[in-house]
Design an enzyme around this catalytic site. Structure first.
Site, PDB file in Angstrom:
ATOM      1  N   GLU A  72      -2.086  -8.475   3.799  1.00 46.67           N
ATOM      2  CA  GLU A  72      -3.529  -8.531   3.958  1.00 46.67           C
ATOM      3  C   GLU A  72      -4.042  -9.871   3.439  1.00 46.67           C
ATOM      4  OE1 GLU A  72      -5.535  -5.097   2.469  1.00 46.67           O
ATOM      5  OE2 GLU A  72      -3.959  -3.718   3.127  1.00 46.67           O
ATOM      6  N   CYS A  82     -16.311  -7.891  -3.529  1.00 47.14           N
ATOM      7  CA  CYS A  82     -16.243  -8.659  -4.781  1.00 47.14           C
ATOM      8  C   CYS A  82     -17.634  -9.027  -5.275  1.00 47.14           C
ATOM      9  CB  CYS A  82     -15.429  -9.937  -4.587  1.00 47.14           C
ATOM     10  SG  CYS A  82     -13.776  -9.650  -3.911  1.00 47.14           S
ATOM     11  N   ARG A 117       0.822  -1.207   0.000  1.00 50.97           N
ATOM     12  CA  ARG A 117       0.000   0.000   0.000  1.00 50.97           C
ATOM     13  C   ARG A 117       0.857   1.258   0.000  1.00 50.97           C
ATOM     14  NH1 ARG A 117      -5.450  -0.062   0.808  1.00 50.97           N
ATOM     15  NH2 ARG A 117      -6.365  -2.089   1.283  1.00 50.97           N
ATOM     16  N   ASP A 144     -11.966   6.766 -11.121  1.00 46.81           N
ATOM     17  CA  ASP A 144     -12.305   8.161 -10.859  1.00 46.81           C
ATOM     18  C   ASP A 144     -11.268   9.047 -11.547  1.00 46.81           C
ATOM     19  OD1 ASP A 144     -13.434  10.444  -9.908  1.00 46.81           O
ATOM     20  OD2 ASP A 144     -12.626  10.276  -7.884  1.00 46.81           O
ATOM     21  N   HIS A 174     -18.517  -7.840   1.438  1.00 47.74           N
ATOM     22  CA  HIS A 174     -17.750  -8.566   0.436  1.00 47.74           C
ATOM     23  C   HIS A 174     -17.839  -7.733  -0.841  1.00 47.74           C
ATOM     24  CE1 HIS A 174     -17.328 -11.961   3.048  1.00 47.74           C
ATOM     25  NE2 HIS A 174     -18.638 -12.222   3.076  1.00 47.74           N
ATOM     26  N   GLU A 232     -10.198  -1.585  -5.459  1.00 43.59           N
ATOM     27  CA  GLU A 232      -9.469  -0.665  -4.582  1.00 43.59           C
ATOM     28  C   GLU A 232      -8.072  -0.391  -5.121  1.00 43.59           C
ATOM     29  OE1 GLU A 232      -8.360   0.114   0.095  1.00 43.59           O
ATOM     30  OE2 GLU A 232      -9.516  -1.648  -0.475  1.00 43.59           O
TER      31      GLU A 232
END
Length: 870
Positions: free
Chosen positions: A557, A838, A524, A625, A836, A568
């Site tokens: 993660e 997904c 990240r 975006d 979730h 994400e």
């Protein structure tokens, strides 16, 4: 126990063939007598039979009406006059003569009889007409208005409009009527006697001179050389205005079109009618000028048959028709759009389509769609077109990338399907060339069709059976962006599965351990470095891996990527890439849009990788975006930026250049502008650029201002960012070069595909949401939940979408296309809601109060970040 009726045997004796034959002959003879009675009468001037033409009060019928009436009289066994009609009754000559005149004024009777006889003679002359002009229609109308009998006009219209050879010759332009029509059989001018020379011409010798111009006639077959169409459209429109005011004449037009269409379809299919006579196209122009074609009377029979006939036109004829229609006004084009849209909608509504009864197999709907395509291209061709050529260098790169992908046999088979519309080739025109159509694109979209279209089947027809089956993806203007995105989704998924099978094949045959997915493992805190380095290696070593399904893993993660982790990942990458501090893109505070920084310190590889990220987002069905002006998407489709593109990318500069073009004073003295321009880069450093050699010494004048504006625009949108954009486009094409993206979507739709919809309609989301685990739409907590979400601010709604779906944007088609599932996650507790992403599933504990639900939900959407295993 059996029923008493089971032992009863009934024997039916069928009539003998001879008996049936006698009965049919008797019925035929009786019907003929009724018909003659209705058309000729019995000869008795004082006949009282109201179903006899000799009756004084009888209203005359045309042949069709008389035939139908004769059948009705036969069924009811109506009265039949005893006198057999052997000649036309004299009463017809007296039916318009008043009794008083007949008794007291014999001269008036004879005078009026002479007028009637003259009119009757004129009506008989109308039977020799083999083509129509506006003047002839006016003449027939004049006679009909005087006599009050419109049957002669009905007969002429029915005869001319039901035969291709007569309709093709009708309503020619004035010069064509002078030069050619006078030499056609059966059309001798009234003031010209049929000489021996003219007799030879009418019998087929078209090498002889035309009667009026004394030059060889070139109006027949292959000798036809005129480039423009010969039909007088304005005259046709005036004629229709006069004719359509009479119901009987419109009925004749409908019946004539039903007779005409099958013959036209046959002539085009088997006899090369258009090749033999290019004027054959005239009949389609004449029929399409009928303003009532979209009415219900035409929809059931006449119009479907006509559409099927129009579809048989060769491409050259369709292109000629398109070029003519492109000169029409917006109201004329909109009228033709309504005709075909009404037919498609009528068929969709009146039929129950299913997986076994596809709309693709409905000949009428397919024919209407093909005809509507002609109007669509006319709408584009008649609009505002760009003068800039396509970026040939970029197109060449795309072709080379496609060639690289064709090495594998499976890829070549997969690529089968239309990529360029044949009409575009014939017209030497591309849809992307149109900046502003005559009427809106939205008027071509048929919502009813989109609602029943089975896109999975349609896509198969598009890719595999395009030669045998019709796919509505070949008419993308009919479809909404959401419907087309479904087709693109199938295309992307099949490509992913294809790459996976190839990987398995390599593993089995060569023993290579090839990864079936495009795996990205990132941190990240270093997401850009990790992602771009990995993608750069893949793009260099094996670009085909970019077409594998993306699988993202965040280091440390536990989330398993089924779509949500990728969403994400893309959002975080975009946030970093478009950070103004990096300097790759310049942000405009007025337009809220990003543009390429021409003085960026980043190398080409960085921009290539950004293009790959955008391509991967489309390929993996993710929303980004990003905020680009529309010119970026036009350039991705292969076009160069033009002056009109500056309107949203550089609005201040656009207004300034428009003022220069519109300035009517002395530009050189009043503004003192030269061909040398200056501007500041992202860091405020002034930059000077010469648009031409010795630009500082060349003033902008009223004579060269257009050249100045063109060079200035080309520099800002194309030359100054050529290096950055070419690298960016190359990365984008690495992923999408085999996709039907450019074929299906317009630039504004590509933006919607990448960025999603800006309208967050939570009521549509509520309607589409499903419930599980004990919750229903009427549950207390569900009612409280939607009450809370509807009251959220715009920013909080975006946070909610990010929390539940992995993206804060609505997909193509709006929030109603998201299948959100809210499931019960145990009884009341202090746990936060979880999701979730997904699968768009929200796990919601059964909180005891609305306040607690709101507090827990707001905390979850505000502080959610990262993935964990439940």
């Amino acid at each position: 126990m059996t029923s008493p009726d089971t032992n009863v045997q009934v024997t039916l004796l069928a009539p003998s063939p001879a008996s049936l034959k006698r009965k049919r002959e008797a019925a035929k003879e009786l019907i003929e007598r009724y018909y003659l009675q209705l058309t000729q009468g019995c000869g008795n001037e004082f006949c009282a039979n109201e179903n006899c033409a000799s009756c004084p009060g009888f209203k005359q019928l045309d042949n069709n009406q008389a035939a139908a009436r004769a059948l009705e009289l036969y069924r009811t066994r109506a009265e039949l006059c005893t006198t057999w009609p052997i000649k036309k009754p004299r009463s017809l000559l007296f039916q318009n003569v008043s009794p008083d005149k007949y008794k007291h004024n014999s001269k008036a009777v004879r005078s009026e009889l002479d007028v009637i006889c003259c009119k009757k003679q004129q009506q008989n002359n109308f039977q020799n007409i083999t083509y129509l002009t506006e003047e002839k229609v006016d003449e027939i109308l004049s006679v009909c208005n005087e006599t009050g009998d419109f049957s002669p006009l009905v007969h002429v219209i029915g005869r001319i409009f039901s035969r291709s050879e007569t309709l093709v010759k009708s309503f020619r332009k004035p010069e064509m009527k002078r030069n050619c029509l006078s030499c056609l059989p059966g059309n001798v001018p009234d003031n010209l006697e049929k000489s021996a020379e003219l007799q030879t011409i009418t019998e087929g010798d078209h090498s002889a001179p035309c009667c009026s111009q004394q030059k060889p006639c070139d109006c027949v077959g292959q000798t036809f050389k005129l480039e423009e169409l010969t039909v007088d459209v304005k005259s046709v429109r005036r004629v229709y205005t006069k004719l359509l005011s009479h119901n009987r004449i419109e009925t004749a037009l409908i019946n004539a079109l039903m007779y005409l269409s099958p013959d036209v379809e046959c002539e085009l299919s088997y006899h090369n009618a258009y090749t033999r006579d290019p004027n054959y196209l005239n009949l389609f122009i004449i029929v399409m000028e009928n303003h009532n074609l979209h009415s219900p009377e035409y929809l059931e029979g006449a119009l479907p048959m006509f559409c099927k006939a129009m579809c048989k036109l060769p491409l050259s004829a369709q292109a000629k028709l398109i070029r003519l229609w492109s000169t029409y006004t917006s109201s004329d084009i909109r009228r033709m759009v309504e005709v075909f849209q009404q037919l498609i909608t009528f068929k969709v509504i009146s039929n129950d389509y299913s997986c076994r009864n596809l709309v693709n197999e409905d000949d009428t709907a397919v024919a209407a769609a093909k005809c509507l395509k002609l109007v669509y291209y006319a709408n584009l061709l008649g609009g505002t077109l760009t003068t800039e050529d396509e970026d040939e260098e970029l197109s060449q790169e795309n072709s080379e990338a496609n060639l690289h992908q064709n090495i594998l046999i499976e890829d070549t088979r997969y690529k089968k399907g239309p990529r360029v519309d044949p009409l575009e080739k014939e017209l030497n025109f591309k849809a992307i060339d149109c900046c502003q159509p005559v009427i809106s694109y939205d008027e071509f979209v048929n919502e009813s069709l989109n609602n029943i279209l089975a896109m999975d089947k349609d896509y198969i027809f598009f890719k595999v059976d395009s030669e045998k089956k019709f796919s509505f993806l070949t008419c993308p203007f009919l479809l909404t962006p959401y419907t087309k995105s479904q087709g693109l989704y199938y295309d992307n998924r099949i490509r992913m599965f294809s790459e996976r099978r190839i990987t398995v094949l390599y593993n089995l045959v060569q023993g290579q351990q090839v990864q079936p997915y495009l795996r990205l493992k990132v941190r990240r805190d270093h997401i850009i470095d990790d992602a771009l380095v990995r993608l750069e290696m893949i793009a260099t070593e094996n670009p085909s891996d970019l077409k594998k399904q993306l699988y993202v893993e965040f280091e440390g993660e536990q989330g398993v990527d089924e779509g949500g982790v990728s969403k994400e990942f893309f959002q975080l990458v975009v946030e970093e890439i478009f950070n103004p501090d990096i300097g790759m893109f310049a942000y405009d505070n007025q337009t809220k849009l990003f543009w390429f920084n021409p003085t960026s310190f980043e190398n080409d590889g960085q921009f290539t990788l950004i293009g790959i990220v955008l391509g991967l987002a489309i390929y993996n069905h993710c929303i980004l975006d990003v905020h680009f002006p529309m010119v970026v998407y036009r350039k991705l489709m292969g076009k160069k930026g033009t002056l009109e593109d500056l309107a949203d990318s550089h609005p201040i500069l656009y207004r300034s250049l428009k003022d220069i073009l519109e300035y009517e004073g002395n530009l050189e003295e009043d503004m003192m502008i030269t061909f040398q321009i200056s501007y500041s880069d992202l860091f405020g450093v002034p930059i000077v650029h010469n648009l031409k050699e010795n630009s500082a010494e060349i003033p902008v004048t009223n004579q060269n201002k257009k050249e100045f504006v063109q060079l200035y625009t080309n520099y800002i949108l194309n030359q100054s960012v050529e290096k950055q954009f070419r690298a960016f486009s190359r990365g984008f094409q690495m992923v999408t070069n085999e996709s039907p993206l450019r074929y299906l979507f317009r630039p504004e739709e590509v933006e919607q595909l990448i960025c999603g919809s800006r309208n967050l309609d939570f009521h549509a989301l509520e309607e589409a949401t499903e419930y599980d685990g004990g919750f229903t739409k009427e549950s207390r907590i569900i009612r409280d939940f939607w009450g809370i979400t509807h009251s959220l601010s715009e920013e909080q709604k975006r946070q909610f979408l990010q929390f539940t779906t992995g993206s804060d944007r609505a997909p193509v088609g709006g929030l109603g296309k998201i299948k959100l599932i809210i499931t019960k996650n145990g009884p009341d507790s202090d746990r936060l809601p979880t999701t979730h992403t997904c699968f768009n599933v929200l796990l919601l504990p059964d909180y005891s109060s609305k306040d607690k639900l709101k507090e827990r939900l707001l905390k979850a959407i505000t502080y959610s970040k990262g993935f964990g295993m439940l």
